[in-house]
Write a protein that holds these residues in place. Structure first.
Motif, PDB file in Angstrom:
ATOM      1  N   GLN A  77       0.829  -1.210   0.000  1.00  0.00           N
ATOM      2  CA  GLN A  77       0.000   0.000   0.000  1.00  0.00           C
ATOM      3  C   GLN A  77       0.863   1.259   0.000  1.00  0.00           C
ATOM      4  O   GLN A  77       0.444   2.308  -0.492  1.00  0.00           O
ATOM      5  N   ASP A  78       2.064   1.171   0.585  1.00  0.00           N
ATOM      6  CA  ASP A  78       2.964   2.318   0.640  1.00  0.00           C
ATOM      7  C   ASP A  78       3.771   2.487  -0.645  1.00  0.00           C
ATOM      8  O   ASP A  78       4.455   3.494  -0.816  1.00  0.00           O
ATOM      9  N   TRP A  79       3.718   1.490  -1.517  1.00  0.00           N
ATOM     10  CA  TRP A  79       4.643   1.455  -2.654  1.00  0.00           C
ATOM     11  C   TRP A  79       4.355   2.566  -3.651  1.00  0.00           C
ATOM     12  O   TRP A  79       3.179   2.814  -3.972  1.00  0.00           O
ATOM     13  N   PRO A  80       5.405   3.232  -4.164  1.00  0.00           N
ATOM     14  CA  PRO A  80       6.801   3.101  -3.731  1.00  0.00           C
ATOM     15  C   PRO A  80       7.076   3.935  -2.480  1.00  0.00           C
ATOM     16  O   PRO A  80       6.566   5.037  -2.347  1.00  0.00           O
ATOM     17  N   ASN A  81       7.892   3.402  -1.609  1.00  0.00           N
ATOM     18  CA  ASN A  81       8.213   4.059  -0.338  1.00  0.00           C
ATOM     19  C   ASN A  81       9.590   4.699  -0.435  1.00  0.00           C
ATOM     20  O   ASN A  81      10.559   4.217   0.135  1.00  0.00           O
ATOM     21  N   GLY A  82       9.672   5.769  -1.218  1.00  0.00           N
ATOM     22  CA  GLY A  82      10.972   6.409  -1.452  1.00  0.00           C
ATOM     23  C   GLY A  82      11.477   6.101  -2.848  1.00  0.00           C
ATOM     24  O   GLY A  82      10.780   5.513  -3.679  1.00  0.00           O
ATOM     25  N   ASP A  83      12.717   6.521  -3.129  1.00  0.00           N
ATOM     26  CA  ASP A  83      13.300   6.336  -4.453  1.00  0.00           C
ATOM     27  C   ASP A  83      13.343   4.863  -4.841  1.00  0.00           C
ATOM     28  O   ASP A  83      13.600   3.990  -4.004  1.00  0.00           O
ATOM     29  N   LEU A  84      13.097   4.606  -6.125  1.00  0.00           N
ATOM     30  CA  LEU A  84      13.244   3.265  -6.676  1.00  0.00           C
ATOM     31  C   LEU A  84      14.621   3.132  -7.303  1.00  0.00           C
ATOM     32  O   LEU A  84      15.096   4.049  -7.987  1.00  0.00           O
ATOM     33  N   ARG A  85      15.256   2.007  -7.078  1.00  0.00           N
ATOM     34  CA  ARG A  85      16.558   1.708  -7.670  1.00  0.00           C
ATOM     35  C   ARG A  85      16.334   0.753  -8.836  1.00  0.00           C
ATOM     36  O   ARG A  85      15.782  -0.326  -8.661  1.00  0.00           O
ATOM     37  N   LEU A 137      11.281   4.119 -19.669  1.00  0.00           N
ATOM     38  CA  LEU A 137      10.350   3.555 -18.696  1.00  0.00           C
ATOM     39  C   LEU A 137      10.500   4.262 -17.355  1.00  0.00           C
ATOM     40  O   LEU A 137       9.501   4.620 -16.714  1.00  0.00           O
ATOM     41  N   ALA A 138      11.741   4.476 -16.921  1.00  0.00           N
ATOM     42  CA  ALA A 138      11.990   5.137 -15.634  1.00  0.00           C
ATOM     43  C   ALA A 138      11.392   6.545 -15.623  1.00  0.00           C
ATOM     44  O   ALA A 138      10.775   6.964 -14.632  1.00  0.00           O
ATOM     45  N   ASP A 139      11.563   7.278 -16.718  1.00  0.00           N
ATOM     46  CA  ASP A 139      11.001   8.635 -16.793  1.00  0.00           C
ATOM     47  C   ASP A 139       9.483   8.595 -16.657  1.00  0.00           C
ATOM     48  O   ASP A 139       8.884   9.421 -15.939  1.00  0.00           O
ATOM     49  N   GLY A 140       8.855   7.656 -17.343  1.00  0.00           N
ATOM     50  CA  GLY A 140       7.408   7.553 -17.271  1.00  0.00           C
ATOM     51  C   GLY A 140       6.910   7.136 -15.898  1.00  0.00           C
ATOM     52  O   GLY A 140       5.894   7.646 -15.409  1.00  0.00           O
ATOM     53  N   MET A 141       7.634   6.211 -15.262  1.00  0.00           N
ATOM     54  CA  MET A 141       7.254   5.767 -13.925  1.00  0.00           C
ATOM     55  C   MET A 141       7.371   6.907 -12.916  1.00  0.00           C
ATOM     56  O   MET A 141       6.559   7.024 -11.996  1.00  0.00           O
ATOM     57  N   GLN A 142       8.381   7.754 -13.097  1.00  0.00           N
ATOM     58  CA  GLN A 142       8.533   8.913 -12.207  1.00  0.00           C
ATOM     59  C   GLN A 142       7.333   9.840 -12.315  1.00  0.00           C
ATOM     60  O   GLN A 142       6.829  10.351 -11.310  1.00  0.00           O
ATOM     61  N   ILE A 185       4.303   9.065 -13.160  1.00  0.00           N
ATOM     62  CA  ILE A 185       3.094   8.442 -12.617  1.00  0.00           C
ATOM     63  C   ILE A 185       3.131   8.372 -11.096  1.00  0.00           C
ATOM     64  O   ILE A 185       2.134   8.652 -10.420  1.00  0.00           O
ATOM     65  N   THR A 186       4.287   7.983 -10.538  1.00  0.00           N
ATOM     66  CA  THR A 186       4.379   7.750  -9.090  1.00  0.00           C
ATOM     67  C   THR A 186       4.818   8.977  -8.309  1.00  0.00           C
ATOM     68  O   THR A 186       4.623   9.043  -7.089  1.00  0.00           O
ATOM     69  N   GLY A 187       5.443   9.957  -8.990  1.00  0.00           N
ATOM     70  CA  GLY A 187       5.996  11.107  -8.279  1.00  0.00           C
ATOM     71  C   GLY A 187       7.230  10.753  -7.471  1.00  0.00           C
ATOM     72  O   GLY A 187       7.662  11.530  -6.607  1.00  0.00           O
ATOM     73  N   THR A 188       7.817   9.601  -7.769  1.00  0.00           N
ATOM     74  CA  THR A 188       8.988   9.111  -7.049  1.00  0.00           C
ATOM     75  C   THR A 188      10.173   9.012  -7.994  1.00  0.00           C
ATOM     76  O   THR A 188      10.015   8.620  -9.153  1.00  0.00           O
ATOM     77  N   LEU A 217       4.043  -2.812  -8.925  1.00  0.00           N
ATOM     78  CA  LEU A 217       5.056  -2.404  -9.898  1.00  0.00           C
ATOM     79  C   LEU A 217       4.533  -2.579 -11.314  1.00  0.00           C
ATOM     80  O   LEU A 217       4.630  -1.662 -12.152  1.00  0.00           O
ATOM     81  N   CYS A 218       3.986  -3.744 -11.602  1.00  0.00           N
ATOM     82  CA  CYS A 218       3.554  -4.040 -12.964  1.00  0.00           C
ATOM     83  C   CYS A 218       2.387  -3.167 -13.401  1.00  0.00           C
ATOM     84  O   CYS A 218       2.256  -2.844 -14.589  1.00  0.00           O
ATOM     85  N   ASP A 219       1.538  -2.787 -12.466  1.00  0.00           N
ATOM     86  CA  ASP A 219       0.449  -1.866 -12.806  1.00  0.00           C
ATOM     87  C   ASP A 219       1.011  -0.542 -13.327  1.00  0.00           C
ATOM     88  O   ASP A 219       0.506   0.028 -14.303  1.00  0.00           O
ATOM     89  N   VAL A 220       2.074  -0.064 -12.671  1.00  0.00           N
ATOM     90  CA  VAL A 220       2.701   1.193 -13.098  1.00  0.00           C
ATOM     91  C   VAL A 220       3.442   1.001 -14.413  1.00  0.00           C
ATOM     92  O   VAL A 220       3.405   1.868 -15.296  1.00  0.00           O
ATOM     93  N   VAL A 221       4.148  -0.141 -14.559  1.00  0.00           N
ATOM     94  CA  VAL A 221       4.863  -0.417 -15.807  1.00  0.00           C
ATOM     95  C   VAL A 221       3.882  -0.467 -16.973  1.00  0.00           C
ATOM     96  O   VAL A 221       4.116   0.130 -18.031  1.00  0.00           O
ATOM     97  N   GLU A 222       2.757  -1.157 -16.783  1.00  0.00           N
ATOM     98  CA  GLU A 222       1.765  -1.251 -17.857  1.00  0.00           C
ATOM     99  C   GLU A 222       1.198   0.122 -18.200  1.00  0.00           C
ATOM    100  O   GLU A 222       1.057   0.469 -19.390  1.00  0.00           O
ATOM    101  N   GLN A 223       0.893   0.907 -17.196  1.00  0.00           N
ATOM    102  CA  GLN A 223       0.365   2.245 -17.436  1.00  0.00           C
ATOM    103  C   GLN A 223       1.391   3.093 -18.187  1.00  0.00           C
ATOM    104  O   GLN A 223       1.037   3.841 -19.112  1.00  0.00           O
ATOM    105  N   THR A 224       2.657   2.963 -17.807  1.00  0.00           N
ATOM    106  CA  THR A 224       3.717   3.718 -18.471  1.00  0.00           C
ATOM    107  C   THR A 224       3.876   3.270 -19.916  1.00  0.00           C
ATOM    108  O   THR A 224       4.000   4.102 -20.831  1.00  0.00           O
TER     109      THR A 224
END
Length: 321
Positions: free
Chosen positions: A24-32, A50-55, A57-60, A267-274
């Motif tokens: 529920q907290d994911w992502p909890n800080g920067d993703l590596r 992909l990383a740019d798009g995930m940022q 969407i998640t604001g992380t 994670l995969c929900d965000v990847v798919e959205q991206t």
């Protein structure tokens, strides 16, 4: 450095990273985001997009880290030391399967196969001024002068190396050309452009610009159909070589072993959205990739099926070394 020594070096110099988080907290800080390739290749380019798009969407922050070596062995050694809390992910391609066949440290269960993104057929390319004019020409030259030609690709036992083994057997030139491994497919293409190797095994997205500029020529593609960007390039079958076209480069995302299904699904929900964003879909089209998003369970099943081919061809590669 061989796989075993490489893993030992990483294990001896890296500390376990610990953290706690819930899905529920994911992502909890920067993703590596740990990549197994050097900068500039097709996998690196897609991962950074992909990383740019995930940022967005998640604001992380998604911090991309290149850790090439051992066709993915160095990356997996690092990921094996990281707490499976969902905060670390990695790039993955078919090349990992070839590496796993030769590894004493890792197997399919050493990581979580979280989600697949795209498929990408292999092709063979030469400099535009090369005297290799076609697949038939390359095969004839290899047979006439065993060891006289070199082909470059990503890593020993990589997906491209397996694809090359398939072509070698189909064309009857097993061991007649020297395989030269690089830290990325992009490096192999640059080497061929510079005349340091005779042929590169690569993808449409990496060589398209050089074909358009008149610097490279693609002599064959491991696909059932011709490339829209390379309409004059025959498929292997059209040139008379029966090579398995189901073996293609795939690109996806992995996580450390033990990462919960909840974190993987988040994670995969965000990847798919991206991946479905206008920007990423345009990149997929421009690079002539096949969009093929798969969540955790379908992706794992796909990988297990591909691994059967990797086992066979990994044994073939070992037998000719």
């Amino acid at each position: 450095m061989n796989c075993k020594k490489l893993v030992g070096a990483v294990l001896g110099s890296t500390l376990l990273i610990s953290a706690s988080a819930t899905a529920q907290d994911w992502p909890n800080g920067d993703l590596r985001f740990i990549l197994h390739v050097s900068p500039g290749g097709a996998t690196d380019v897609l991962a950074r997009r992909l990383a740019d798009g995930m940022q967005q969407i998640t604001g992380t922050n998604v911090v991309v880290e290149n850790q090439p070596g051992g066709s993915g062995a160095r990356q997996l050694a690092l990921m094996s030391l990281i707490e499976p809390d969902g905060q670390t992910i990695g790039s993955v391609t078919a090349s990992h399967l070839g590496m796993l066949q030769q590894s004493e440290e890792f197997d399919l269960s050493s990581i979580e196969w979280s989600c697949g993104m795209v498929l990408d057929p292999y092709l063979l390319a030469v400099r535009a001024d090369s005297d290799i004019q076609s697949l038939e020409d390359m095969v004839a030259k290899a047979k006439a002068n065993p060891g006289g030609l070199t082909i470059g690709g990503f890593g020993e036992a990589s997906g491209g190396h397996v694809a090359w083994a398939m072509f070698e057997e189909a064309s009857g030139i097993v061991g007649d050309m020297n395989w030269v491994p690089y830290d990325s497919v992009g490096d192999a293409v640059v080497s061929a452009l510079g005349g340091h190797s005779d042929v590169a095994i690569a993808y449409v997205g990496l060589v398209k610009q050089y074909v358009e500029s008149g610097d490279m020529r693609v002599i064959g593609i491991q696909s059932d159909t011709r490339s829209e960007s390379l309409p004059d390039t025959p498929t292997y079958a059209e040139a008379g070589f029966d090579v398995d076209t189901t073996w293609q480069q795939f690109r996806g995302v992995i996580a450390p072993a033990g990462t919960s299904m909840e974190h993987q699904q988040a994670l995969c929900d965000v990847v798919e959205q991206t991946m479905q964003s206008d920007e990423l879909m345009q990149y997929v089209r421009d690079s002539e990739l096949t969009y093929g998003f798969m969540g955790p369970e379908p992706f794992k099943a796909f990988v297990e099926a591909q691994n059967e081919a990797a086992i066979y061809w990994g044994e073939r590669l070992e037998s000719i070394q």
